[in-house]
Design a protein around this motif. Structure first.
Motif, PDB file in Angstrom:
ATOM      1  N   GLU A 206       0.824  -1.209   0.000  1.00  6.76           N
ATOM      2  CA  GLU A 206       0.000   0.000   0.000  1.00  6.76           C
ATOM      3  C   GLU A 206       0.858   1.258   0.000  1.00  6.76           C
ATOM      4  N   ALA A 207       2.002   1.233   0.684  1.00  4.99           N
ATOM      5  CA  ALA A 207       2.892   2.398   0.705  1.00  4.99           C
ATOM      6  C   ALA A 207       3.472   2.660  -0.677  1.00  4.99           C
ATOM      7  N   LEU A 208       3.876   1.595  -1.384  1.00  6.15           N
ATOM      8  CA  LEU A 208       4.407   1.766  -2.734  1.00  6.15           C
ATOM      9  C   LEU A 208       3.345   2.300  -3.675  1.00  6.15           C
ATOM     10  N   GLU A 212       4.434   6.565  -0.856  1.00  2.00           N
ATOM     11  CA  GLU A 212       4.735   7.105   0.454  1.00  2.00           C
ATOM     12  C   GLU A 212       5.926   6.385   1.072  1.00  2.00           C
ATOM     13  N   GLN A 213       6.613   7.095   1.957  1.00  5.06           N
ATOM     14  CA  GLN A 213       7.716   6.490   2.697  1.00  5.06           C
ATOM     15  C   GLN A 213       7.148   5.501   3.710  1.00  5.06           C
ATOM     16  N   VAL A 214       7.887   4.408   3.968  1.00  4.31           N
ATOM     17  CA  VAL A 214       7.408   3.399   4.898  1.00  4.31           C
ATOM     18  C   VAL A 214       8.611   2.741   5.583  1.00  4.31           C
ATOM     19  N   SER A 215       8.424   2.382   6.850  1.00  2.00           N
ATOM     20  CA  SER A 215       9.449   1.666   7.608  1.00  2.00           C
ATOM     21  C   SER A 215       8.796   0.474   8.291  1.00  2.00           C
ATOM     22  N   VAL A 216       9.378  -0.696   8.131  1.00  2.00           N
ATOM     23  CA  VAL A 216       8.830  -1.911   8.737  1.00  2.00           C
ATOM     24  C   VAL A 216       9.970  -2.804   9.199  1.00  2.00           C
ATOM     25  N   ASN A 230      14.718  -8.130   8.887  1.00  2.00           N
ATOM     26  CA  ASN A 230      15.173  -7.014   8.062  1.00  2.00           C
ATOM     27  C   ASN A 230      14.443  -5.744   8.503  1.00  2.00           C
ATOM     28  N   GLU A 231      15.222  -4.753   8.934  1.00  2.00           N
ATOM     29  CA  GLU A 231      14.651  -3.434   9.208  1.00  2.00           C
ATOM     30  C   GLU A 231      14.677  -2.658   7.892  1.00  2.00           C
ATOM     31  N   LEU A 232      13.532  -2.539   7.263  1.00  2.00           N
ATOM     32  CA  LEU A 232      13.431  -2.013   5.908  1.00  2.00           C
ATOM     33  C   LEU A 232      12.794  -0.631   5.908  1.00  2.00           C
ATOM     34  N   GLU A 233      13.462   0.295   5.251  1.00  2.00           N
ATOM     35  CA  GLU A 233      12.908   1.640   5.056  1.00  2.00           C
ATOM     36  C   GLU A 233      12.919   1.943   3.569  1.00  2.00           C
ATOM     37  N   ILE A 234      11.774   2.357   3.037  1.00  2.00           N
ATOM     38  CA  ILE A 234      11.645   2.674   1.610  1.00  2.00           C
ATOM     39  C   ILE A 234      11.295   4.149   1.476  1.00  2.00           C
ATOM     40  N   VAL A 235      12.074   4.848   0.645  1.00  2.00           N
ATOM     41  CA  VAL A 235      11.901   6.295   0.467  1.00  2.00           C
ATOM     42  C   VAL A 235      11.663   6.577  -1.018  1.00  2.00           C
ATOM     43  N   PRO A 236      10.596   7.305  -1.360  1.00  2.00           N
ATOM     44  CA  PRO A 236      10.364   7.659  -2.771  1.00  2.00           C
ATOM     45  C   PRO A 236      11.320   8.752  -3.237  1.00  2.00           C
ATOM     46  N   VAL A 237      11.752   8.676  -4.499  1.00  2.00           N
ATOM     47  CA  VAL A 237      12.617   9.689  -5.110  1.00  2.00           C
ATOM     48  C   VAL A 237      11.788  10.442  -6.149  1.00  2.00           C
ATOM     49  N   THR A 238      11.750  11.757  -6.010  1.00  2.00           N
ATOM     50  CA  THR A 238      10.891  12.578  -6.864  1.00  2.00           C
ATOM     51  C   THR A 238      11.737  13.359  -7.867  1.00  2.00           C
ATOM     52  N   VAL A 243       7.234  10.768  -8.688  1.00  2.00           N
ATOM     53  CA  VAL A 243       8.080   9.729  -8.101  1.00  2.00           C
ATOM     54  C   VAL A 243       8.599   8.845  -9.228  1.00  2.00           C
ATOM     55  N   SER A 244       9.910   8.817  -9.388  1.00  2.00           N
ATOM     56  CA  SER A 244      10.525   8.035 -10.465  1.00  2.00           C
ATOM     57  C   SER A 244      11.156   6.742  -9.956  1.00  2.00           C
ATOM     58  N   HIS A 245      11.617   6.757  -8.701  1.00  2.00           N
ATOM     59  CA  HIS A 245      12.297   5.592  -8.139  1.00  2.00           C
ATOM     60  C   HIS A 245      11.990   5.474  -6.652  1.00  2.00           C
ATOM     61  N   PHE A 246      12.324   4.322  -6.099  1.00  2.00           N
ATOM     62  CA  PHE A 246      12.297   4.108  -4.656  1.00  2.00           C
ATOM     63  C   PHE A 246      13.681   3.652  -4.223  1.00  2.00           C
ATOM     64  N   ILE A 247      14.126   4.196  -3.082  1.00  2.00           N
ATOM     65  CA  ILE A 247      15.377   3.729  -2.476  1.00  2.00           C
ATOM     66  C   ILE A 247      15.011   2.911  -1.244  1.00  2.00           C
TER      67      ILE A 247
END
Length: 587
Positions: A206-208, A212-216, A230-238, A243-247
């Protein structure tokens, strides 16, 4: 973009270097380009030059310098303009072999000022855009080196389609065990497995979709099949508002999760223990209290000094024990009594090093019942030994009289027999009281029973009056007075009445009263006979006997212990006789 200024990485105006043999043309061009920082050069191109302009007379001797300048500036563009007289087409044919290596454009003169200004502006814009592109490339290279050297895992995915991975650093490969070729182009869900939490998967999806940014914290699987947290954090790149990519940043927290599980298990164990447990800093401040401690000492004890729980004298003893435990790095114990409920606790102070800091773990065990039992055993021992010794001395003495003087007169024989019988009856009374009391139930651990003390008195006193017909008995009771009573409450009332008769005689005046004070109900038995001796009152009120302070009987001790078993209090007052008061919790 303002082509008249350098980029943000430089200072000062745009610099244009002129290499001319024709002084007239150089002067005219310098006037035309007055908004720039115009300089002249005769050999090598000056530093910080943004554009070189040369005429055909100087080109032959400056060609190598221009070529070197353009090569040294790579990958940033270093534009050079050749100004020459003649047809532009012919000029391109003549100098075409130099285009790209020594010059980038050719301007024939004479020409309109506007044409020259446009050509210069275009070349400077090329220079500026090239510098920005170089800066961006340098930043990307820097970021790439930083990401490749990071210990955490880093991936970049496209924001469209199935979010394929377009970059992965070595850290990600080290964590997961995959090769780079096995990762690129795939969606990272391949790390998930049978025990990956479905709710966490949904949260990521849902975050993707929402960009939106998400941490789980998610359970993933290495290539070997081994699970890891895995401590996963996903950040959108604008880019340009889209938004073109996610890191994605990954940290292997398996060890931390393991410690957390152990800690949680220990916390559950600590919380399940019925003994209060505290953690103190070296100054005696409470940093942690389990549920049992919160119930005993109060919910707001954390971040307070443990000394505030006790009176001044006990607080001093506590701190002495705490400092001794820390100084010697060994366990020490101290018995302390809470001021409110008078419960006695054995405090065990254990120094420990927790997360690099000195702390003291305190375990408190309620030994009130143990101490009460010890006191009761001591009392029983002294009373029984005292009474047994006295009565048996009486029996032995009068038995000796009968034995030594078998021909004594009948009066002496009868007196000795009566005294022996009385002593035996007294011992039997003690034994019967203990038996009767013990047959009811145990003293401690009672929940008590709701009884109307006023009704109990009105029902019991008439029976006692039949037993002692010469006594003048008065009752003072309210209409009703509900109280939490021990199971032996009838026994207690009987023994208080018997004790009053024994002390004041069968013809005494006795008042039995019940007073309802809202939170407690008092049952009082008063007699106007001989006052109870001070020694006996001291023993009963302190709760223990000494060789010099003891009572003559066991009955009042049994009454006191029964009342204390339901949280009540026992009191003896000596004024105009003797008053024994039982204070019981209101029902």
């Amino acid at each position: 973009m303002d082509a008249h200024r350098r980029s943000d990485t430089d200072d000062g105006a745009v610099r244009v270097a002129l290499g001319f043999d024709s002084g007239r043309n150089r002067e005219l061009l310098a006037q035309l380009l007055a908004q720039y920082d115009v300089i002249e050069f005769e050999a090598s191109v000056p530093e910080e030059t943004d554009l070189c302009i040369v005429d055909e007379g100087a080109f032959a001797r400056l060609r190598d310098a221009l070529t070197e300048w353009k090569a040294d500036s790579q990958p940033t563009a270093a534009p050079a303009l050749l100004v020459a007289t003649g047809d532009e087409t012919a000029l391109w044919e003549e100098y075409g072999d130099a285009v790209g290596t020594a010059v980038d454009a050719i301007q024939s003169i004479p020409a309109p000022k506007r044409a020259i200004e446009t050509r210069v502006s275009a070349l400077l814009e090329t220079r500026e855009e090239s510098k920005l592109a170089t800066d961006r490339r340098n930043q990307l290279e820097l970021y790439g080196r930083a990401m490749d050297g990071a210990e955490i895992g880093i991936i970049i995915t496209e924001a469209d389609g199935d979010y394929p991975v377009v970059y992965t650093n070595d850290g990600f490969l080290d964590i997961t065990g995959y090769d780079r070729e096995e990762v690129l182009g795939r969606n990272c869900r391949f790390l998930q497995g049978p025990d990956t939490d479905e709710q966490t998967r949904t949260e990521l999806r849902e975050a993707l979709q929402s960009r939106e940014q998400v941490s789980v914290e998610i359970l993933n699987y290495r290539k070997s099949g081994e699970p890891f947290w895995n401590e996963l954090e996903i950040v959108p790149v604008t880019e340009d508002g889209t938004v073109s990519h996610f890191i994605g940043f990954q940290r292997d927290i398996t060890e931390r999760k393991s410690r957390e599980r152990i800690l949680q298990r220990h916390q559950r164990i600590v919380q399940s223990v019925s003994d209060p447990i505290l953690v103190l800093d070296p100054a005696g401040t409470i940093e942690y209290a389990n549920d049992a401690a919160a119930q005993v000492f109060g919910a707001g004890t954390t971040d307070t000094a443990i000394t505030t729980l006790f009176d001044e004298e006990q607080a001093g003893e506590l701190m002495d024990t705490l400092m001794l435990a820390l100084a010697r790095d060994e366990t020490h114990e101290q018995e302390l009594t809470l001021p409110g409920d008078r419960h006695t606790y054995q405090f065990r102070f254990q120094p420990e090093t927790l997360e690099g800091s000195r702390r003291v773990i305190v375990v408190a065990r309620d030994i009130t019942d143990i101490r009460r039992q010890q006191e009761r055993l001591s009392v029983l021992d002294r009373v029984l030994r005292h009474n047994l010794r006295n009565k048996l001395n009486v029996v032995a003495g009068h038995a000796a009289t009968l034995t030594d003087a078998p021909d004594s007169d009948p009066e002496t024989i009868q007196s000795a027999g009566e005294r022996i019988s009385a002593a035996a009856d007294s011992l039997l009374d003690i034994a019967e009281a203990v038996r009767e009391f013990g047959d009811e139930t145990s003293i401690d651990g009672q929940t008590g029973q709701q009884r109307d003390l006023a009704a109990l008195v009105e029902q019991t006193v008439p029976r006692l009056e039949i037993t002692y017909p010469d006594a003048n008995v008065e009752t003072v009771t309210p209409e009703s007075a509900m109280a939490v009573c021990p199971d032996q409450i009838e026994f207690c009332l009987d023994k208080l009445f018997d004790d009053a008769i024994d002390r004041s005689g069968e013809a005494s005046n006795i008042t039995v009263s019940v007073i309802d004070r809202a939170d407690v109900v008092e049952l009082r038995v008063h007699d106007d006979g001989e006052t109870m001796p001070q020694i006996e009152r001291n023993a009963l009120m302190t709760g223990s006997e000494t060789p010099l302070e003891h009572t003559q009987g066991i009955a009042l001790w049994l009454v006191r212990w029964a009342v204390e078993g339901v949280g009540g209090q026992f009191r003896v007052d000596a004024e105009n006789g003797t008053t024994v008061t039982l204070s019981l919790p209101a029902g």
